[in-house]
Enzyme design. Sequence first.
Site, mmCIF file in Angstrom:
data_model
loop_
_atom_site.group_PDB
_atom_site.id
_atom_site.type_symbol
_atom_site.label_atom_id
_atom_site.label_comp_id
_atom_site.label_asym_id
_atom_site.label_seq_id
_atom_site.Cartn_x
_atom_site.Cartn_y
_atom_site.Cartn_z
ATOM 1 N N CYS A 93 -8.769 -4.931 -9.674
ATOM 2 C CA CYS A 93 -8.244 -4.198 -10.523
ATOM 3 C C CYS A 93 -8.025 -2.890 -9.887
ATOM 4 C CB CYS A 93 -9.468 -3.367 -11.378
ATOM 5 S SG CYS A 93 -9.076 -2.547 -12.855
ATOM 6 N N ASP A 96 -14.540 -11.532 -13.081
ATOM 7 C CA ASP A 96 -14.136 -11.853 -14.347
ATOM 8 C C ASP A 96 -12.787 -12.361 -14.302
ATOM 9 O OD1 ASP A 96 -13.093 -9.248 -14.154
ATOM 10 O OD2 ASP A 96 -14.194 -8.526 -16.066
ATOM 11 N N HIS A 138 -11.170 -1.823 -7.696
ATOM 12 C CA HIS A 138 -12.362 -2.372 -7.630
ATOM 13 C C HIS A 138 -11.964 -3.660 -7.762
ATOM 14 C CE1 HIS A 138 -13.761 1.628 -8.009
ATOM 15 N NE2 HIS A 138 -14.807 1.023 -7.492
ATOM 16 N N CYS A 164 0.900 -1.085 0.083
ATOM 17 C CA CYS A 164 -0.103 0.008 -0.080
ATOM 18 C C CYS A 164 0.786 1.376 0.093
ATOM 19 C CB CYS A 164 -0.886 -0.122 1.334
ATOM 20 S SG CYS A 164 -1.818 1.447 1.492
ATOM 21 N N HIS A 166 -8.092 4.206 -1.011
ATOM 22 C CA HIS A 166 -8.743 3.465 -1.955
ATOM 23 C C HIS A 166 -7.575 2.905 -3.044
ATOM 24 C CE1 HIS A 166 -11.295 3.169 -5.518
ATOM 25 N NE2 HIS A 166 -10.442 3.600 -6.255
ATOM 26 N N ARG A 202 -11.240 -10.481 -10.321
ATOM 27 C CA ARG A 202 -10.131 -9.511 -10.693
ATOM 28 C C ARG A 202 -10.003 -8.413 -9.946
ATOM 29 N NH1 ARG A 202 -10.602 -5.292 -14.461
ATOM 30 N NH2 ARG A 202 -12.812 -5.992 -14.858
ATOM 31 N N CYS A 221 -7.152 -4.523 -19.408
ATOM 32 C CA CYS A 221 -7.775 -3.615 -19.198
ATOM 33 C C CYS A 221 -7.138 -2.165 -18.680
ATOM 34 C CB CYS A 221 -8.788 -3.933 -17.714
ATOM 35 S SG CYS A 221 -7.710 -4.027 -16.292
#
Length: 131
Positions: free
Chosen positions: A120, A110, A106, A48, A103, A118, A66
């Site tokens: 992301c 999939d 997400h 982090c 944050h 996943r 992505c």
Amino acid sequence: MSESEFKDEAQWAEKLTPEQYRVLRQKDTERPFTGEYWNEFSDGTYLCRGCGEPLFLSDTKFDAGCGWPSFFQPATEDVIKEIHDSSHGMQRTEVVCRNCGGHLGHVFNDGPAPTGLRYCINSASIDLKKK
């Protein structure tokens, strides 16, 4: 470093770059294919960027196509907190660092085996500690 060590947003703004602050503290999203780690596959642990907590291991990273770093599971079950996110007219699951509340991105259903997930993640939220 625990969340209690950084309660003041001015302290966070001083510690982080403007982009890191927007992502970690204001839940922004970096543009796809622009982050430092979207195409990085070195061995190591992704920490982090806010508190240094180990979040993801390189052997769980995969190319999801992505434009963001994608992982099929966190380093351990207890490092990530999931929060329902209905912003931007979508129904998603936000993931944050359980230690500092930053944050990360997400999680979607999939991903590849063995989890089918996943994660992301924004590059601005993580820091790779190479082996």
